[in-house]
Structures are given as C-alpha cells and as structure tokens.
Design an enzyme around this catalytic site. Structure first.
Site, mmCIF file in Angstrom:
data_model
loop_
_atom_site.group_PDB
_atom_site.id
_atom_site.type_symbol
_atom_site.label_atom_id
_atom_site.label_comp_id
_atom_site.label_asym_id
_atom_site.label_seq_id
_atom_site.Cartn_x
_atom_site.Cartn_y
_atom_site.Cartn_z
ATOM 1 N N GLU A 1 -9.563 -11.058 -7.472
ATOM 2 C CA GLU A 1 -8.658 -9.915 -7.300
ATOM 3 C C GLU A 1 -7.465 -10.000 -8.261
ATOM 4 O O GLU A 1 -7.007 -8.978 -8.770
ATOM 5 C CB GLU A 1 -8.176 -9.855 -5.841
ATOM 6 C CG GLU A 1 -9.293 -9.470 -4.868
ATOM 7 C CD GLU A 1 -8.869 -9.486 -3.416
ATOM 8 O OE1 GLU A 1 -9.713 -9.206 -2.557
ATOM 9 O OE2 GLU A 1 -7.692 -9.781 -3.117
ATOM 10 N N ASN B 1 -1.884 0.311 6.865
ATOM 11 C CA ASN B 1 -1.337 -0.940 7.404
ATOM 12 C C ASN B 1 -0.515 -1.744 6.386
ATOM 13 O O ASN B 1 -0.441 -2.966 6.464
ATOM 14 C CB ASN B 1 -2.449 -1.784 8.028
ATOM 15 C CG ASN B 1 -3.543 -2.121 7.035
ATOM 16 O OD1 ASN B 1 -3.416 -1.829 5.850
ATOM 17 N ND2 ASN B 1 -4.598 -2.756 7.509
ATOM 18 N N LYS C 1 0.822 -1.218 0.000
ATOM 19 C CA LYS C 1 0.000 0.000 0.000
ATOM 20 C C LYS C 1 0.863 1.279 0.000
ATOM 21 O O LYS C 1 2.081 1.220 0.243
ATOM 22 C CB LYS C 1 -0.927 -0.037 1.224
ATOM 23 C CG LYS C 1 -1.966 -1.173 1.170
ATOM 24 C CD LYS C 1 -2.880 -1.113 2.395
ATOM 25 C CE LYS C 1 -3.954 -2.180 2.356
ATOM 26 N NZ LYS C 1 -4.874 -2.080 3.533
ATOM 27 N N HIS D 1 -2.212 -5.409 1.592
ATOM 28 C CA HIS D 1 -3.490 -6.102 1.409
ATOM 29 C C HIS D 1 -3.180 -7.534 1.019
ATOM 30 O O HIS D 1 -2.227 -7.788 0.277
ATOM 31 C CB HIS D 1 -4.309 -5.453 0.277
ATOM 32 C CG HIS D 1 -5.436 -6.342 -0.188
ATOM 33 N ND1 HIS D 1 -6.668 -6.363 0.423
ATOM 34 C CD2 HIS D 1 -5.483 -7.290 -1.170
ATOM 35 C CE1 HIS D 1 -7.431 -7.269 -0.174
ATOM 36 N NE2 HIS D 1 -6.739 -7.844 -1.142
ATOM 37 N N TYR E 1 -12.382 -2.185 -3.412
ATOM 38 C CA TYR E 1 -12.845 -2.291 -2.025
ATOM 39 C C TYR E 1 -14.368 -2.159 -1.907
ATOM 40 O O TYR E 1 -14.873 -1.792 -0.850
ATOM 41 C CB TYR E 1 -12.146 -1.244 -1.154
ATOM 42 C CG TYR E 1 -10.774 -1.664 -0.671
ATOM 43 C CD1 TYR E 1 -10.607 -2.796 0.134
ATOM 44 C CD2 TYR E 1 -9.640 -0.929 -0.987
ATOM 45 C CE1 TYR E 1 -9.357 -3.178 0.600
ATOM 46 C CE2 TYR E 1 -8.381 -1.309 -0.529
ATOM 47 C CZ TYR E 1 -8.246 -2.432 0.265
ATOM 48 O OH TYR E 1 -7.011 -2.814 0.735
#
Ligand code: ADP
Ligand code: MG
Length: 140
Positions: free
Chosen positions: A128, A114, A11, A117, A51
């Site tokens: 995905e 964080n 991320k 993913h 998302y």
C-alpha cells in the site's frame, strides 16, 4: 518490537469535517511519526485498485464512491509495531464496536464512513505504501 511503517488514509468524511489535524495528533501522541503525507483526490480507478480485495463484497461500489467523494490524506506512519499500533488507535471497522478513545469511536458516523484506513499486515503495508509513495517522498 521492530520499527515498522504502515499506510494510513484519512478518508473523505474526515477531510470534510476538517479533523485531519485532530487525527494526526492521535498518531503523534501514540508515538507514531508521519514520515510522508499528501492530500489528494483519488480517481475511481485508483480507489477500485486500492480496495480490489473487497471487489466481490456487496459494499464495494459504495466504498469506491465514498473514497472519491472528497479529498483524502494518504500518509506513512512509522514507529514501533506501527501496523498493530495504528489499528488500535483507529478502532474497529464499525464505530459502534470501536473502543472508547479510538478515532472511529470518537469521530466516525458509520461502518462505511469511518474516517481512516490502516494497513492490516506488514506485507499489505509495504504494497500500500508503494501504491502511493516513491522512496524519495518518505523522509523518516
Ligand atoms: P478496515 O478498514 O477496518 O480494515 P475492511 O478492510 O473490512 O475494514 O473494510 C474496508 C472498508 O470498507 C471499511 O473501512 C469501510 O469503509 C468499508 N466497509 C466495510 N464493511 C462495510 C459494510 N458492511 N458496509 C459499508 N462499508 C463497509
Ligand atoms: Mg482492511
């Protein structure tokens, strides 16, 4: 245990911190192979679609803004039990709850920012992976 593939995203907080190599080392040392990888800038539309499952959650807007705040590295990880193995390497969503030695515990600042993913099921992994990669971009 079957050989699986899972979708991973490094991320924007992690690309900003310049730790994509450190994160990739965690995957490789755990026996996962990076069989596809590209550094891209997500659009708001793409982040929102990716998302979509969280679209009614209070943090959805914040999550989309975060995911478009810098480049991401999208990748396909391959190996035995790859979906569960990657979730273990990542650690819990909130770094405060993540086990020691996990990516989120060691590098993440907050529940939102964080670092990584990872797909949470084999079915979601397939969807995905298809969202980001064509078949000829994945080389095992
Ligand atoms: P995971 O990434 O561990 O599968 P979720 O699917 O529940 O976690 O959430 C997707 C992402 O949304 C998280 O990784 C995190 O970036 C963000 N997120 C989840 N919960 C919160 C929260 N309470 N506040 C802000 N962001 C959140
Ligand atoms: Mg999730």
């Amino acid at each position: 245990m079957a050989v699986e593939r899972t979708l991973s995203i490094i991320k924007p907080d992690a690309t900003k911190k310049n730790i994509t190599g450190k994160i990739n080392t965690r995957f490789e040392e755990a026996g996962l192979r990076i069989v596809a990888q590209k550094r891209i800038f997500l659009s708001r539309r793409e982040a929102g679609i990716f998302y979509e499952i969280h679209k009614d959650r209070p943090f959805f807007g914040e999550l989309v803004e975060f995911m478009v705040s810098g480049p991401v590295v999208v990748q396909v990880l391959e190996g035995k039990n790859a979906v569960a193995k990657n979730r273990k390497i990542m650690g819990a969503t909130n770094p405060k709850d993540a086990a020691s030695g996990t990516i989120r515990r060691d590098f993440a600042a907050s529940i939102g920012e964080n670092c990584v993913h990872g797909s949470d099921s084999q079915e979601n992994a397939k969807n995905e992976i298809t969202f980001f990669f064509s078949g000829c971009e994945i080389v095992g």
